[in-house]
Design an enzyme around this catalytic site. Structure first.
Site, PDB file in Angstrom:
ATOM      1  N   HIS A  72       0.825  -1.205   0.000  1.00 26.60           N
ATOM      2  CA  HIS A  72       0.000   0.000   0.000  1.00 26.60           C
ATOM      3  C   HIS A  72       0.864   1.263   0.000  1.00 26.60           C
ATOM      4  O   HIS A  72       1.598   1.509   0.958  1.00 26.60           O
ATOM      5  CB  HIS A  72      -0.896  -0.048   1.247  1.00 26.60           C
ATOM      6  CG  HIS A  72      -1.803   1.116   1.394  1.00 26.60           C
ATOM      7  ND1 HIS A  72      -1.770   1.953   2.485  1.00 26.60           N
ATOM      8  CD2 HIS A  72      -2.792   1.574   0.596  1.00 26.60           C
ATOM      9  CE1 HIS A  72      -2.697   2.881   2.361  1.00 26.60           C
ATOM     10  NE2 HIS A  72      -3.338   2.683   1.220  1.00 26.60           N
ATOM     11  N   ARG A  73       0.823   2.004  -1.084  1.00 26.91           N
ATOM     12  CA  ARG A  73       1.705   3.163  -1.325  1.00 26.91           C
ATOM     13  C   ARG A  73       3.170   2.695  -1.334  1.00 26.91           C
ATOM     14  O   ARG A  73       4.070   3.427  -0.913  1.00 26.91           O
ATOM     15  CB  ARG A  73       1.505   4.269  -0.290  1.00 26.91           C
ATOM     16  CG  ARG A  73       0.055   4.665  -0.088  1.00 26.91           C
ATOM     17  CD  ARG A  73      -0.125   5.791   0.905  1.00 26.91           C
ATOM     18  NE  ARG A  73      -1.503   5.887   1.359  1.00 26.91           N
ATOM     19  CZ  ARG A  73      -1.961   6.641   2.341  1.00 26.91           C
ATOM     20  NH1 ARG A  73      -1.129   7.447   2.964  1.00 26.91           N
ATOM     21  NH2 ARG A  73      -3.225   6.640   2.698  1.00 26.91           N
ATOM     22  N   GLU A 104       0.532  -0.593  -4.753  1.00 26.10           N
ATOM     23  CA  GLU A 104      -0.552   0.361  -4.968  1.00 26.10           C
ATOM     24  C   GLU A 104       0.050   1.746  -4.882  1.00 26.10           C
ATOM     25  O   GLU A 104       0.943   1.984  -4.050  1.00 26.10           O
ATOM     26  CB  GLU A 104      -1.624   0.191  -3.883  1.00 26.10           C
ATOM     27  CG  GLU A 104      -2.856   1.082  -4.056  1.00 26.10           C
ATOM     28  CD  GLU A 104      -2.882   2.355  -3.226  1.00 26.10           C
ATOM     29  OE1 GLU A 104      -3.840   3.112  -3.330  1.00 26.10           O
ATOM     30  OE2 GLU A 104      -1.905   2.612  -2.459  1.00 26.10           O
ATOM     31  N   ASP A 106      -0.936   6.212  -5.642  1.00 30.47           N
ATOM     32  CA  ASP A 106      -2.003   7.195  -5.869  1.00 30.47           C
ATOM     33  C   ASP A 106      -1.533   8.204  -6.897  1.00 30.47           C
ATOM     34  O   ASP A 106      -0.369   8.603  -6.872  1.00 30.47           O
ATOM     35  CB  ASP A 106      -2.322   7.916  -4.561  1.00 30.47           C
ATOM     36  CG  ASP A 106      -2.613   6.940  -3.446  1.00 30.47           C
ATOM     37  OD1 ASP A 106      -3.705   6.366  -3.442  1.00 30.47           O
ATOM     38  OD2 ASP A 106      -1.724   6.741  -2.583  1.00 30.47           O
ATOM     39  N   HIS A 124      -0.274  11.040  -2.658  1.00 30.92           N
ATOM     40  CA  HIS A 124      -1.541  10.709  -2.007  1.00 30.92           C
ATOM     41  C   HIS A 124      -2.397  11.936  -1.683  1.00 30.92           C
ATOM     42  O   HIS A 124      -3.544  12.039  -2.107  1.00 30.92           O
ATOM     43  CB  HIS A 124      -1.289   9.908  -0.726  1.00 30.92           C
ATOM     44  CG  HIS A 124      -2.558   9.513  -0.043  1.00 30.92           C
ATOM     45  ND1 HIS A 124      -3.198  10.315   0.897  1.00 30.92           N
ATOM     46  CD2 HIS A 124      -3.353   8.430  -0.207  1.00 30.92           C
ATOM     47  CE1 HIS A 124      -4.310   9.729   1.275  1.00 30.92           C
ATOM     48  NE2 HIS A 124      -4.433   8.582   0.635  1.00 30.92           N
ATOM     49  N   GLU A 141      -4.275   4.150  -8.287  1.00 32.31           N
ATOM     50  CA  GLU A 141      -5.516   4.728  -7.740  1.00 32.31           C
ATOM     51  C   GLU A 141      -5.649   6.166  -8.210  1.00 32.31           C
ATOM     52  O   GLU A 141      -4.806   7.014  -7.914  1.00 32.31           O
ATOM     53  CB  GLU A 141      -5.534   4.680  -6.207  1.00 32.31           C
ATOM     54  CG  GLU A 141      -6.856   5.254  -5.697  1.00 32.31           C
ATOM     55  CD  GLU A 141      -6.939   5.494  -4.200  1.00 32.31           C
ATOM     56  OE1 GLU A 141      -6.150   4.916  -3.428  1.00 32.31           O
ATOM     57  OE2 GLU A 141      -7.814   6.293  -3.820  1.00 32.31           O
ATOM     58  N   LYS A 164      -6.933   9.548  -7.845  1.00 31.56           N
ATOM     59  CA  LYS A 164      -7.478  10.327  -6.729  1.00 31.56           C
ATOM     60  C   LYS A 164      -8.646  11.186  -7.226  1.00 31.56           C
ATOM     61  O   LYS A 164      -8.555  11.831  -8.274  1.00 31.56           O
ATOM     62  CB  LYS A 164      -6.379  11.191  -6.106  1.00 31.56           C
ATOM     63  CG  LYS A 164      -5.552  10.410  -5.098  1.00 31.56           C
ATOM     64  CD  LYS A 164      -6.424   9.983  -3.929  1.00 31.56           C
ATOM     65  CE  LYS A 164      -5.755   9.000  -2.997  1.00 31.56           C
ATOM     66  NZ  LYS A 164      -6.728   8.179  -2.249  1.00 31.56           N
ATOM     67  N   ASP A 207       0.788  -1.921   4.449  1.00 29.35           N
ATOM     68  CA  ASP A 207       1.932  -1.003   4.432  1.00 29.35           C
ATOM     69  C   ASP A 207       3.234  -1.768   4.626  1.00 29.35           C
ATOM     70  O   ASP A 207       4.312  -1.213   4.430  1.00 29.35           O
ATOM     71  CB  ASP A 207       1.817   0.009   5.592  1.00 29.35           C
ATOM     72  CG  ASP A 207       0.576   0.881   5.481  1.00 29.35           C
ATOM     73  OD1 ASP A 207       0.144   1.150   4.349  1.00 29.35           O
ATOM     74  OD2 ASP A 207       0.044   1.295   6.541  1.00 29.35           O
TER      75      ASP A 207
HETATM   76  O1  G3P Z   1      -6.464   1.441  -2.551  1.00 30.00           O
HETATM   77  C1  G3P Z   1      -6.682   1.361  -1.197  1.00 30.00           C
HETATM   78  C2  G3P Z   1      -6.333   2.646  -0.502  1.00 30.00           C
HETATM   79  O2  G3P Z   1      -5.161   3.149  -1.062  1.00 30.00           O
HETATM   80  C3  G3P Z   1      -7.410   3.683  -0.553  1.00 30.00           C
HETATM   81  O3  G3P Z   1      -7.205   4.709   0.363  1.00 30.00           O
HETATM   82  O4  G3P Z   1      -6.432   6.877   1.166  1.00 30.00           O
HETATM   83  O5  G3P Z   1      -4.860   4.969   1.188  1.00 30.00           O
HETATM   84  O6  G3P Z   1      -5.512   6.005  -0.965  1.00 30.00           O
HETATM   85  P1  G3P Z   1      -5.947   5.674   0.433  1.00 30.00           P
HETATM   86 MG    MG Z   2      -4.543   4.735  -2.350  1.00 37.90          MG
END
Ligand code: G3P
Ligand code: MG
Length: 271
Positions: free
Chosen positions: A17-18, A44, A46, A59, A118, A120, A243
């Site tokens: 995640h990120r 993943e 953003d 993000h 993702e 935004k 994470d």
């Molecule tokens: O894709 C899952 C998650 O990344 C969505 O929320 O705020 O971490 O981008 P956020």
């Molecule tokens: Mg995200």
């Protein structure tokens, strides 16, 4: 590149995640490299647009939390964004990190892991649709359609992705607060997304099994501790966003606790 979001070869798939954002500054090349070193199946990230319409990996709407700068991403040109230190806030050894462009991520990370982009969507719809269009140009430039997943909280973005390039895998991000006007059933019907992705707190076992019956895969975020991992594994999710993928892979001692579920649903996790 053999990774596929639609026909994953493992269950569940572990998504950084990120990037591996517990060990390196989120959404930087350092966190993506760390994710690969940790054995993550996918990353993943953003994306947003700079003032001059470049797709940047970031993000927040503002640069303040994760850089030494100040202001909205959309008010800064790529040149201005690139001057910012995007790693020093995390640890001084990452002070050389800059905000990557999506183009750079494709150059550096290529198809070594799956990439979840993702889009935004906290500005206007039109803005999110612009990010999508520019993002698809880059996906095609790098011949990345086979290993990317486009996701968004904005159902219009997912619908448009299907129109622009139907073969790209899509994920709708669910939040009762953001998609408040639509039920899960309506949301899936409307977007036709391949994957339903939800915060773990909203995910119930019945939701997962109903989606599986319709051949829709399920992802959940953000899973960083044992209890959360056990809970979501028991619900049968297909994609786990963490994470800290290395920590997840180290939870082998949980095998007995989730073993019943593993044998029931043919998971190969922790084997
Ligand atoms: O894709 C899952 C998650 O990344 C969505 O929320 O705020 O971490 O981008 P956020
Ligand atoms: Mg995200």
């Amino acid at each position: 590149m053999s990774f596929s979001w639609l026909k994953p070869s493992k269950h569940p798939i572990i998504v950084a995640h990120r990037g591996s954002s517990a060990l390196a500054p989120e959404n930087t090349l350092a966190s993506f490299r760390q994710a690969i070193a940790d054995g993550a199946d996918a990353i993943e990230l953003d994306v947003r647009l700079s003032k001059d319409n470049e797709v940047v990996v970031f993000h927040d709407r503002r640069v303040d939390r994760t850089t030494n700068g100040s202001g909205l991403v959309k008010d800064l040109t790529l040149f201005e964004l690139k001057k910012l230190n995007a790693g020093g806030w995390f640890h001084r050894r990452f002070s050389g990190e800059t905000i990557p462009t999506l183009d750079e991520v494709f150059e550096v990370i290529g198809g070594r892991v799956g990439i979840n982009i993702e889009i935004k969507a906290d500005d206007r719809h039109e803005k999110a649709l612009n990010i999508l269009e520019r993002g698809i140009e880059l996906i095609n430039k790098h011949q990345a359609a086979d290993f990317v997943l486009i996701s968004s909280f904005d159902d219009m973005v997912i619908r448009q992705a299907k129109i622009l390039q139907p073969e790209i895998a899509t994920g709708i991000l669910y939040s009762p607060l953001k998609n408040f006007r639509l039920s899960i059933h309506q949301l899936m019907k409307r977007t036709n997304a391949h994957i339903f992705i939800s915060a773990r707190s909203y995910l119930k076992r019945i939701i997962v099994s109903n989606l599986h019956e319709k051949n829709i895969k399920v992802g959940t975020y953000t899973i960083n501790d044992e209890l959360s991992l056990i809970r979501v594994m028991k619900k049968g999710v297909d994609f786990i966003y963490s994470d800290n993928p290395a920590k997840i892979f180290n939870m082998r001692h949980l095998k007995n606790k989730i073993g019943v579920m593993v044998s029931l649903s043919n998971h190969d996790f922790l084997t």
